[in-house]
Design an enzyme around this catalytic site. Structure first.
Site, PDB file in Angstrom:
ATOM      1  N   SER A  34      -9.597   0.607   3.084  1.00 24.96           N
ATOM      2  CA  SER A  34      -8.746   1.509   2.384  1.00 24.96           C
ATOM      3  C   SER A  34      -7.660   0.731   1.654  1.00 24.96           C
ATOM      4  O   SER A  34      -6.972   1.524   0.798  1.00 24.96           O
ATOM      5  CB  SER A  34      -8.103   2.695   3.418  1.00 24.96           C
ATOM      6  OG  SER A  34      -7.038   2.017   4.274  1.00 24.96           O
ATOM      7  N   THR A  82      -6.891   0.432  10.159  1.00 22.14           N
ATOM      8  CA  THR A  82      -7.062   1.067  11.438  1.00 22.14           C
ATOM      9  C   THR A  82      -8.445   0.754  11.884  1.00 22.14           C
ATOM     10  O   THR A  82      -8.721   0.734  13.104  1.00 22.14           O
ATOM     11  CB  THR A  82      -7.070   2.637  11.197  1.00 22.14           C
ATOM     12  OG1 THR A  82      -5.590   3.107  10.345  1.00 22.14           O
ATOM     13  CG2 THR A  82      -7.106   3.619  12.284  1.00 22.14           C
ATOM     14  N   LYS A 132       0.654  -1.278   0.069  1.00 20.85           N
ATOM     15  CA  LYS A 132       0.075  -0.003   0.092  1.00 20.85           C
ATOM     16  C   LYS A 132       1.006   1.325   0.102  1.00 20.85           C
ATOM     17  O   LYS A 132       2.008   1.259   0.778  1.00 20.85           O
ATOM     18  CB  LYS A 132      -0.887  -0.003   1.224  1.00 20.85           C
ATOM     19  CG  LYS A 132      -2.000   0.938   1.431  1.00 20.85           C
ATOM     20  CD  LYS A 132      -2.948   0.730   2.695  1.00 20.85           C
ATOM     21  CE  LYS A 132      -4.085   1.530   2.652  1.00 20.85           C
ATOM     22  NZ  LYS A 132      -4.776   1.340   4.055  1.00 20.85           N
ATOM     23  N   GLY A 164     -10.629  -1.234  10.014  1.00 19.03           N
ATOM     24  CA  GLY A 164     -11.355  -2.371   8.794  1.00 19.03           C
ATOM     25  C   GLY A 164     -10.479  -2.581   7.629  1.00 19.03           C
ATOM     26  O   GLY A 164     -11.109  -3.235   6.617  1.00 19.03           O
ATOM     27  N   SER A 165      -9.643  -1.779   7.278  1.00 20.25           N
ATOM     28  CA  SER A 165      -8.997  -1.225   6.032  1.00 20.25           C
ATOM     29  C   SER A 165      -8.278  -2.721   5.305  1.00 20.25           C
ATOM     30  O   SER A 165      -7.722  -2.566   4.259  1.00 20.25           O
ATOM     31  CB  SER A 165      -8.139  -0.218   6.266  1.00 20.25           C
ATOM     32  OG  SER A 165      -8.594   1.044   6.081  1.00 20.25           O
TER      33      SER A 165
END
Ligand SMILES: *[C@@H]1O[C@H](CO)[C@@H](O)[C@H](O)[C@H]1NC(C)=O
Ligand SMILES: *[C@@H]1O[C@H](CO)[C@@H](O)[C@H](O)[C@H]1NC(C)=O
Ligand SMILES: *[C@@H]1O[C@H](CO)[C@@H](O)[C@H](O)[C@H]1NC(C)=O
Ligand SMILES: *[C@@H]1O[C@H](CO)[C@@H](O)[C@H](O)[C@H]1NC(C)=O
Ligand SMILES: *[C@@H]1O[C@H](CO)[C@@H](O)[C@H](O)[C@H]1NC(C)=O
Ligand SMILES: *[C@@H]1O[C@H](CO)[C@@H](O)[C@H](O)[C@H]1NC(C)=O
Ligand SMILES: *[C@@H]1O[C@H](CO)[C@@H](O)[C@H](O)[C@H]1NC(C)=O
Ligand SMILES: *[C@@H]1O[C@H](CO)[C@@H](O)[C@H](O)[C@H]1NC(C)=O
Ligand SMILES: CC(=O)N[C@H]1CO[C@H](CO)[C@@H](O)[C@@H]1O
Length: 563
Positions: free
Chosen positions: A205, A226, A121, A228-229
């Site tokens: 995310s 953080t 990411k 559910g990302s």
């Protein structure tokens, strides 16, 4: 119209069945080839072990692998289905691959990730020598010079991994506006979309990371989580995702939201590969003192990968989550999730587990957004400032949240294009202070409520894990506790696509065939246990293999095409 034979080939490709010597005839289908390459792994699905077997036998090299994955990215990122999963590819990946090939030839294998391309990411620092930005999807961070690799990148490289590219995400890991900006949108990378449906919401995310893992743009990926990302996009992309306990994995060199809730987790096509990735990134780091309290030694997360791991195990279903909307985005449709979930319970029981009810009675207190968002807001202000101070150079000159807000407002053409103007959460952050007594009180209260609520559900019902359909991750995130999601099913084909908000690029959620998972959630540092349960379920069901991405979103390049 496609000929009968082509149709069969297309079908075979979709199903991952490869057939030999296909004559594509006069039609120009060069970009759509799907040829039988015996002994070569299909990069759509290939596991670390399968990829490694070919490297060991000399059938191909890591250089070949990097070339193939880069070609696959090229096919779908800005062309074809325009998935916008990748922000930037590594200019040094080929050279790194050549070095790792030479080492392997010399008899040196650094670890189970030796010569295997991984995508991370774009909020995870990579060293300047790797020639890639770390932007969190914002022009405010383009061109920054990081102090070096993030701790998790060091962990991957120590095992021999090649960092192939930086993945698109929800901008600032969805901490700019989670209600008014769409998931998967960044100013730098544009809107990434789900490979299971044209313009489907990838969820976030870590959406870009999940897209990359889902269709084999790399062997696997890392995301950050953080609230559910990791779990959300893993579930939405038919993948395995692990959100580790806060304190297991270092956040050094990760663009933050909240030190109390941020973590970095694996996103992979199989539980085994996710466990191997977790082995590479878990462990103490003096620069992130949350990790110094973790139990020692760090377990080998592959040790419990046994098909009978569910025998004699008691699992709990928090049925009262239905009231809290455990699949909120799809509640308005007739989803069939409940039926699939009840079948999963039957499958778990057939594997030797006892499944009982185990309500998390204070779920509404845990999910109280007022408190959670207050902690995120306050932490972001402090943690962002600390992160920016670690950077060697920041071309935009931003030093804190106020500067960031000003940068966005001063560059509306970059950061606030039509329908993407909002930065409400930034404003919320700018108004907080960690000196406010409410800050410590809220952290202490939410830790008690979160950990206490989950531990009570586990202990009172004598169960070692809670299970429910993914994604419903926030309650574990609030507690700082772990989850693993494993593929479970797909929304029915008649599901009506629902437009997400009103944006220049429209996305849909839910949509026909939207994948969803089965989550195992547990107490702090129970990853090894949760992984073993997920493995036993995965090996007995293999739900991931039931459905592939839509045709255009499946890259066609395989290793022999680049050799
Ligand atoms: C291979 O190993 C030998 C002996 O350990 C060493 O001298 C040589 O530099 C190595 N070559 C590479 C490319 O690593
Ligand atoms: C970072 O992004 C900018 C703008 O997209 C690009 O020009 C540059 O080459 C990228 N890489 C580095 C290391 O700055
Ligand atoms: C980490 O260090 C900071 C600053 O020294 C301190 O305030 C904090 O309590 C420590 N946290 C943990 C979890 O040890
Ligand atoms: C658990 O929650 C379900 C759904 O709300 C409810 O029907 C059930 O009675 C609850 N169980 C207990 C023991 O409270
Ligand atoms: C959420 O928490 C806030 C702050 O503690 C409180 O004022 C509010 O009543 C709570 N909301 C609900 C629905 O419980
Ligand atoms: C604080 O919040 C208010 C209301 O949302 C906003 O108008 C103001 O600009 C914020 N303060 C700062 C410093 O951003
Ligand atoms: C809890 O469950 C285990 C089986 O997983 C069983 O051996 C044990 O007796 C149970 N404990 C209680 C207090 O019911
Ligand atoms: C969507 O947004 C555009 C641009 O802001 C606006 O012109 C249009 O009326 C909106 N449409 C709906 C259905 O809200
Ligand atoms: C690697 C790659 O294709 N990156 C692209 C990501 O999206 C932005 C915005 O469209 C492009 O500028 C990059 O080239």
């Amino acid at each position: 119209m496609l000929s009968h034979r082509l149709l069969l080939t297309a079908l075979a490709c979709l199903l991952g069945i490869v057939s030999a010597n296909i004559d594509f005839g006069a039609r120009d289908l060069s970009a759509r080839k799907c040829i039988d390459y015996p002994a070569y792994p299909d990069l759509y699905e290939a596991s670390f072990a399968e990829i490694t077997a070919g490297l060991e036998s000399g059938l191909y090299t890591s250089v070949d692998l990097v070339k193939a994955y880069l070609a696959r990215i090229d096919e779908v990122n800005l062309k074809g289905p325009v998935l916008r999963a990748v922000i930037e590819t590594s200019p040094v990946a080929l050279a790194e691959a050549a070095k790792l090939d030479a080492l392997r030839k010399n008899g040196t294998v650094l670890g189970p990730l030796h010569g295997i391309p991984i995508i991370v990411k774009d909020n995870i620092d990579t060293q300047p020598e790797d020639g890639m930005n770390t932007t969190a999807g914002s022009y405010a961070l383009v061109g920054t010079i990081t102090p070096g690799d993030a701790a998790v990148i060091k962990g991957l490289k120590k095992q021999g991994a090649i960092i192939l590219a930086k993945a698109n995400l929800s901008q600032w890991a969805f901490w700019r506006s989670s209600t008014l900006l769409p998931s998967g949108w960044t100013s730098v990378g544009g809107q990434c979309t789900n490979p299971y449906f044209p313009f489907g919401n990838p969820s976030g995310s870590s959406g870009g990371s999940a897209i990359c893992a889902a269709i084999g743009l790399s062997a696997a990926a890392l995301g950050s989580d953080t609230g559910g990302s990791v779990i959300y996009p893993s579930s939405y992309q038919n993948l395995v995702g692990i959100r580790p306990t806060i304190g297991l994995v270092s956040r050094t060199g990760v663009v933050p939201i909240s030190e109390h809730h941020d973590t970095v987790g694996p996103i992979a096509r199989s539980v085994t590969d996710a466990a191997i990735l977790l082995n590479a990134i878990a462990g103490p780091d003096a620069s992130d003192n949350y990790t110094l309290a973790q139990p020692s030694p760090v377990p080998d997360y592959t040790a419990g990968l046994k098909k009978d791991a569910l025998k004699g195990v008691r699992l709990g279903v928090p049925r009262n989550f239905n009231n809290a909307g455990w699949f909120t985005s799809a509640t308005s449709t007739n989803t069939g999730i409940d039926t699939v979930f009840e079948q999963a319970i039957a499958d778990l029981e057939a594997l030797g587990a006892t499944v009982v009810e185990a309500n998390v009675t204070n779920i509404n207190d845990i999910l109280n957004g007022t408190n959670v968002y207050y902690i995120f807001s306050s932490d972001f202000r402090k943690d962002l400032e600390e992160y920016l101070a670690t950077l060697k150079y920041v071309p935009s000159g931003i030093k804190n949240i106020d500067d960031l807000i000003d940068f966005d407002n001063a560059h509306p053409e970059l950061e606030e294009p039509l329908t993407y103007e909002s930065q409400d959460l930034f404003y919320q952050s700018a108004n907080t202070s960690i000196d406010d007594p409410r800050y410590r009180q809220t952290i202490a209260y939410m830790s008690l409520v979160g950990k206490g609520g989950i531990d009570a559900a586990l202990n009172d019902n004598n169960v070692t894990a809670l299970i429910f359909p993914s994604p419903q991750s926030t309650f574990s995130a609030v507690a700082g506790y772990p989850q693993i999601t494993v593929p479970l099913g797909f929304l029915p084909p008649y599901t009506a696509p629902v437009q997400v908000q009103n944006h220049t690029v429209q996305t849909y959620d839910p949509f026909p065939g939207l994948p969803f998972g089965l989550t195992f959630a547990g107490t702090g540092y129970s990853e090894a246990t949760l992984i073993s349960y997920a493995y036993a379920f995965e090996q007995a069901t293999h739900h991931r293999l039931e459905k592939r991405a839509y045709w255009e979103a499946i890259p066609k390049t395989q290793i022999p095409d680049v050799q």
